[in-house]
Design a protein around this motif. Sequence first.
Motif, PDB file in Angstrom:
ATOM      1  N   ASN A   1       0.825  -1.202   0.000  1.00  0.00           N
ATOM      2  CA  ASN A   1       0.000   0.000   0.000  1.00  0.00           C
ATOM      3  C   ASN A   1       0.864   1.259   0.000  1.00  0.00           C
ATOM      4  OD1 ASN A   1       0.195   1.258   2.844  1.00  0.00           O
ATOM      5  ND2 ASN A   1      -0.121  -0.921   3.263  1.00  0.00           N
ATOM      6  N   LYS A   2       0.204   2.371  -0.335  1.00  0.00           N
ATOM      7  CA  LYS A   2       0.835   3.686  -0.335  1.00  0.00           C
ATOM      8  C   LYS A   2       0.263   4.576   0.765  1.00  0.00           C
ATOM      9  CE  LYS A   2       1.641   3.921  -5.301  1.00  0.00           C
ATOM     10  NZ  LYS A   2       1.317   4.653  -6.520  1.00  0.00           N
ATOM     11  N   VAL A   3      -0.272   3.973   1.810  1.00  0.00           N
ATOM     12  CA  VAL A   3      -0.968   4.747   2.836  1.00  0.00           C
ATOM     13  C   VAL A   3      -0.044   5.782   3.480  1.00  0.00           C
ATOM     14  CG1 VAL A   3      -2.214   4.642   5.033  1.00  0.00           C
ATOM     15  CG2 VAL A   3      -2.692   2.959   3.252  1.00  0.00           C
ATOM     16  N   LYS A   4       1.157   5.384   3.860  1.00  0.00           N
ATOM     17  CA  LYS A   4       2.065   6.319   4.524  1.00  0.00           C
ATOM     18  C   LYS A   4       2.423   7.481   3.607  1.00  0.00           C
ATOM     19  CE  LYS A   4       6.242   6.486   7.303  1.00  0.00           C
ATOM     20  NZ  LYS A   4       7.286   5.696   7.954  1.00  0.00           N
TER      21      LYS A   4
ATOM     22  N   THR B   1      -5.673  11.284  12.487  1.00  0.00           N
ATOM     23  CA  THR B   1      -6.669  11.929  11.631  1.00  0.00           C
ATOM     24  C   THR B   1      -7.194  10.962  10.577  1.00  0.00           C
ATOM     25  OG1 THR B   1      -5.654  14.094  11.956  1.00  0.00           O
ATOM     26  CG2 THR B   1      -7.094  13.865  10.054  1.00  0.00           C
ATOM     27  N   LEU B   2      -6.282  10.246   9.921  1.00  0.00           N
ATOM     28  CA  LEU B   2      -6.711   9.274   8.918  1.00  0.00           C
ATOM     29  C   LEU B   2      -7.547   8.176   9.567  1.00  0.00           C
ATOM     30  CD1 LEU B   2      -6.801   8.168   6.071  1.00  0.00           C
ATOM     31  CD2 LEU B   2      -4.596   7.045   6.514  1.00  0.00           C
ATOM     32  N   GLY B   3      -7.139   7.742  10.745  1.00  0.00           N
ATOM     33  CA  GLY B   3      -7.908   6.730  11.458  1.00  0.00           C
ATOM     34  C   GLY B   3      -9.332   7.185  11.725  1.00  0.00           C
ATOM     35  N   LYS B   4      -9.482   8.420  12.164  1.00  0.00           N
ATOM     36  CA  LYS B   4     -10.830   8.948  12.427  1.00  0.00           C
ATOM     37  C   LYS B   4     -11.642   9.019  11.142  1.00  0.00           C
ATOM     38  CE  LYS B   4      -9.825  11.483  16.636  1.00  0.00           C
ATOM     39  NZ  LYS B   4      -9.656  12.785  17.280  1.00  0.00           N
TER      40      LYS B   4
ATOM     41  N   CYS C   1      -9.417   4.653   1.178  1.00  0.00           N
ATOM     42  CA  CYS C   1      -9.415   5.193  -0.186  1.00  0.00           C
ATOM     43  C   CYS C   1     -10.334   6.403  -0.296  1.00  0.00           C
ATOM     44  CB  CYS C   1      -9.839   4.110  -1.177  1.00  0.00           C
ATOM     45  SG  CYS C   1      -8.651   2.770  -1.328  1.00  0.00           S
ATOM     46  N   ARG C   2     -11.473   6.328   0.338  1.00  0.00           N
ATOM     47  CA  ARG C   2     -12.422   7.449   0.318  1.00  0.00           C
ATOM     48  C   ARG C   2     -11.814   8.688   0.973  1.00  0.00           C
ATOM     49  NH1 ARG C   2     -17.718   6.108   3.072  1.00  0.00           N
ATOM     50  NH2 ARG C   2     -18.066   4.899   1.191  1.00  0.00           N
ATOM     51  N   ALA C   3     -11.052   8.506   2.040  1.00  0.00           N
ATOM     52  CA  ALA C   3     -10.418   9.639   2.724  1.00  0.00           C
ATOM     53  C   ALA C   3      -9.446  10.369   1.796  1.00  0.00           C
ATOM     54  CB  ALA C   3      -9.691   9.164   3.982  1.00  0.00           C
ATOM     55  N   PHE C   4      -8.840   9.630   0.861  1.00  0.00           N
ATOM     56  CA  PHE C   4      -7.911  10.220  -0.103  1.00  0.00           C
ATOM     57  C   PHE C   4      -8.583  10.553  -1.432  1.00  0.00           C
ATOM     58  CE2 PHE C   4      -4.751   7.384   2.243  1.00  0.00           C
ATOM     59  CZ  PHE C   4      -4.219   8.423   2.987  1.00  0.00           C
ATOM     60  N   SER C   5      -9.854  10.192  -1.596  1.00  0.00           N
ATOM     61  CA  SER C   5     -10.580  10.345  -2.867  1.00  0.00           C
ATOM     62  C   SER C   5      -9.852   9.642  -4.003  1.00  0.00           C
ATOM     63  CB  SER C   5     -10.793  11.825  -3.206  1.00  0.00           C
ATOM     64  OG  SER C   5     -11.581  12.448  -2.229  1.00  0.00           O
ATOM     65  N   LEU C   6      -9.375   8.432  -3.722  1.00  0.00           N
ATOM     66  CA  LEU C   6      -8.656   7.628  -4.708  1.00  0.00           C
ATOM     67  C   LEU C   6      -9.315   6.259  -4.837  1.00  0.00           C
ATOM     68  CD1 LEU C   6      -4.992   8.405  -3.592  1.00  0.00           C
ATOM     69  CD2 LEU C   6      -6.188   9.340  -5.578  1.00  0.00           C
ATOM     70  N   THR C   7      -8.984   5.553  -5.925  1.00  0.00           N
ATOM     71  CA  THR C   7      -9.509   4.202  -6.120  1.00  0.00           C
ATOM     72  C   THR C   7      -8.677   3.209  -5.313  1.00  0.00           C
ATOM     73  OG1 THR C   7      -8.093   3.706  -8.006  1.00  0.00           O
ATOM     74  CG2 THR C   7     -10.214   4.774  -8.481  1.00  0.00           C
TER      75      THR C   7
ATOM     76  N   ARG D   1       1.419  13.179   1.973  1.00  0.00           N
ATOM     77  CA  ARG D   1       1.067  14.104   0.890  1.00  0.00           C
ATOM     78  C   ARG D   1      -0.176  14.928   1.230  1.00  0.00           C
ATOM     79  NH1 ARG D   1      -0.148  11.354  -4.628  1.00  0.00           N
ATOM     80  NH2 ARG D   1       1.891  10.452  -4.199  1.00  0.00           N
ATOM     81  N   TYR D   2      -1.139  14.288   1.892  1.00  0.00           N
ATOM     82  CA  TYR D   2      -2.387  14.962   2.233  1.00  0.00           C
ATOM     83  C   TYR D   2      -2.311  15.694   3.573  1.00  0.00           C
ATOM     84  CZ  TYR D   2      -4.949  12.778  -1.616  1.00  0.00           C
ATOM     85  OH  TYR D   2      -5.401  12.397  -2.856  1.00  0.00           O
TER      86      TYR D   2
END
Length: 68
Positions: free
Chosen positions: A4-7, A19-22, A50-56, A12-13
Amino acid sequence: MMKNKVKELRARYGYSQETLGKEAGATRQTIAAIEKGDYVPSLLLALNICRAFSLTMEEVFWLEEEKK
């Protein structure tokens, strides 16, 4: 193995792990474990991330081919 590219995306965001967890409905510890590759999220959690980043899904998570 799931990668994954979560980190990278979180940085980037400008999101903290908390915050991402919430945003995704998870704990900071769960986000940290996903980033390290120690935890594979459920489909629902992966979709929420994915929704939090607005990505697929494919832009955030992918399967790495197993070496035989």
